[in-house]
Structure formats: C-alpha cells, structure tokens
Write a protein that holds these residues in place. Structure first.
Motif, short mmCIF file in Angstrom:
data_model
loop_
_atom_site.label_atom_id
_atom_site.label_comp_id
_atom_site.label_asym_id
_atom_site.label_seq_id
_atom_site.Cartn_x
_atom_site.Cartn_y
_atom_site.Cartn_z
N GLY A 52 51.02 43.32 34.96
CA GLY A 52 49.62 43.47 34.57
C GLY A 52 48.66 43.55 35.74
N THR A 53 49.16 43.50 36.98
CA THR A 53 48.30 43.58 38.15
C THR A 53 48.07 45.03 38.50
N ARG A 54 46.84 45.34 38.91
CA ARG A 54 46.55 46.69 39.37
C ARG A 54 45.62 46.61 40.56
N LEU A 55 45.58 47.68 41.33
CA LEU A 55 44.66 47.75 42.47
C LEU A 55 43.26 47.99 41.95
N LEU A 56 42.27 47.45 42.65
CA LEU A 56 40.89 47.78 42.33
C LEU A 56 40.63 49.20 42.77
N SER A 57 39.89 49.92 41.99
CA SER A 57 39.48 51.27 42.37
C SER A 57 38.26 51.16 43.27
N ALA A 58 38.10 52.15 44.16
CA ALA A 58 36.90 52.18 45.01
C ALA A 58 35.68 52.13 44.11
N GLY A 59 34.72 51.31 44.45
CA GLY A 59 33.50 51.15 43.66
C GLY A 59 33.54 49.96 42.72
N GLU A 60 34.73 49.42 42.42
CA GLU A 60 34.82 48.23 41.59
C GLU A 60 34.58 46.99 42.45
N SER A 61 34.12 45.92 41.82
CA SER A 61 33.89 44.67 42.52
C SER A 61 34.57 43.54 41.76
N LEU A 62 35.07 42.58 42.52
CA LEU A 62 35.78 41.44 41.95
C LEU A 62 35.09 40.17 42.43
N ALA A 63 34.70 39.30 41.48
CA ALA A 63 34.14 37.99 41.81
C ALA A 63 35.29 37.00 41.90
N ILE A 64 35.40 36.33 43.05
CA ILE A 64 36.49 35.40 43.32
C ILE A 64 35.90 34.02 43.55
N HIS A 65 36.34 33.04 42.76
CA HIS A 65 35.85 31.67 42.93
C HIS A 65 36.32 31.14 44.28
N LEU A 66 35.42 30.63 45.07
CA LEU A 66 35.74 30.15 46.41
C LEU A 66 36.23 28.71 46.32
N ALA A 67 37.54 28.56 46.29
CA ALA A 67 38.16 27.24 46.19
C ALA A 67 39.57 27.32 46.78
N SER A 68 40.01 26.22 47.39
CA SER A 68 41.36 26.19 47.95
C SER A 68 42.36 25.82 46.87
N ARG A 69 43.59 26.20 47.07
CA ARG A 69 44.66 25.84 46.13
C ARG A 69 44.88 24.34 46.12
N SER A 70 44.67 23.69 47.27
CA SER A 70 44.93 22.25 47.37
C SER A 70 43.75 21.39 46.92
N GLY A 71 42.59 22.02 46.72
CA GLY A 71 41.39 21.26 46.37
C GLY A 71 40.66 20.71 47.58
N GLY A 72 41.15 21.01 48.78
CA GLY A 72 40.52 20.55 50.01
C GLY A 72 39.28 21.35 50.36
N PRO A 73 38.64 21.00 51.49
CA PRO A 73 37.38 21.65 51.87
C PRO A 73 37.56 23.02 52.54
N GLU A 74 38.77 23.38 52.97
CA GLU A 74 38.99 24.67 53.63
C GLU A 74 39.61 25.68 52.69
N VAL A 75 39.15 26.92 52.82
CA VAL A 75 39.72 28.05 52.08
C VAL A 75 40.09 29.10 53.11
N HIS A 76 41.36 29.47 53.14
CA HIS A 76 41.87 30.45 54.10
C HIS A 76 42.01 31.80 53.41
N LEU A 77 41.55 32.85 54.09
CA LEU A 77 41.63 34.21 53.57
C LEU A 77 42.34 35.08 54.59
N GLY A 78 43.25 35.89 54.10
CA GLY A 78 43.98 36.83 54.96
C GLY A 78 45.02 37.57 54.16
N ARG A 79 45.84 38.34 54.88
CA ARG A 79 46.87 39.14 54.25
C ARG A 79 48.13 38.33 53.95
N GLY A 80 48.35 37.24 54.68
CA GLY A 80 49.56 36.43 54.51
C GLY A 80 49.56 35.63 53.21
N LEU A 81 50.75 35.49 52.65
CA LEU A 81 50.91 34.80 51.37
C LEU A 81 50.56 33.32 51.43
#
Length: 161
Positions: A52-81
């Motif tokens: 059910g996952t698809r790529l966003l098309s150019a022009g679409e926008s995605l709102a992402i809740h800014l929260a860490s998986r652990s619930g801690g104060p840091e949120v890491h963003l990058g290409r790595g899993l």
C-alpha cells in the motif's frame, strides 16, 4: 510516526475550527514538499516499500508528526533505516539532520555532517543547533521541508499560512 497527505487533511477538516484541529493533531509537524525523487546510487541501500506504499508525486505534500520513535527529545532524519524519519532520497545522507526539542518545547535543528548540506531560511546550517520558528523552511539536499506548529499547519490547510 503519524503522517498525512496535506490534501487529505485539508479535505477532512474543511469545516474544522482551529481549536478542534489542534486538539486532534497536537504537536509540531514537518511538511515535506515532494519534488522529483532522486533515488540513491545503485551501490547504496534503498528501502523496500511496504504494501500500500507509494511514492509522492511532484507537487504533493506530506505532513509528518515530529516525534522520535523512542519518545526522547531528539528526532533523526536521513536516508538510513536507523533514523526516526526516513526519506529515501539520494541527495540525503544516511544521517542528515538532528531535531531537538528542549524542555520548554522549543525545537532546534542541526546538520549531522551531511554530504550535500542543509539550508534553513536560506542560511547554511552547520553542527551548531539553530532554533526553528513555525513556518521555517529547511532544504536538506534537494528535500524541501517546512516546520509548523499545529496552529500554523491548520492555517496552511486553510490557505492562510
């Protein structure tokens, strides 16, 4: 991680009031403004999309809740899993950005030593954290993000912000 297409949020909450929207979607958000996808080089690991996952098309926008998986104060963003927020774009480093929320609720962002760099409001971001104001534009490699608190996200959905 909670994420929603901006077009879906706008349609679902067309008649919502600001207090009702903020009550349902509290916290802070990154809006990813999708542009042309740049896949990682073949020698690099890339993600496999789930059902059910698809790529966003150019022009679409995605709102992402800014929260860490652990619930801690840091949120890491990058290409790595290993990141809290994974964006599989070849212009991002495996570890690209670190967001930090202090005890007073103020968010900062710093570059994690990325190869293609980051701009915040057009200024080069380094290893020193920079405070984020609602509406701040972030360019990490070729990935465009905007930081919003819930109230400002509501205004954007209404075409005001």
């Amino acid at each position: 991680m909670k994420s929603f297409l901006l077009s879906w949020l706008a349609k679902k909450h067309a008649g919502a009031t600001l207090p009702a929207f903020v009550a349902e979607y509290p916290g802070d958000w990154l809006v990813w403004e999708a542009g042309p996808w740049r896949p990682p080089a073949q020698r690099r690991e890339t993600m496999a999309a789930g059902p059910g996952t698809r790529l966003l098309s150019a022009g679409e926008s995605l709102a992402i809740h800014l929260a860490s998986r652990s619930g801690g104060p840091e949120v890491h963003l990058g290409r790595g899993l290993e990141n809290d927020l994974v964006v599989d774009d070849g212009t991002l480093s495996r570890a690209h950005l670190v967001f930090y929320r202090d005890p007073a609720g103020i968010w900062t962002v710093r570059d994690a030593g990325s190869r293609n760099g980051t701009l915040v409001e057009g200024a080069t971001l380094g290893a020193e954290p920079v405070p984020l104001a609602s509406g701040a534009r972030i360019e990490a490699g070729a990935v465009r993000l905007t930081f919003y608190d819930a109230g400002a996200l509501y205004l954007r959905l209404k075409g005001v912000g």
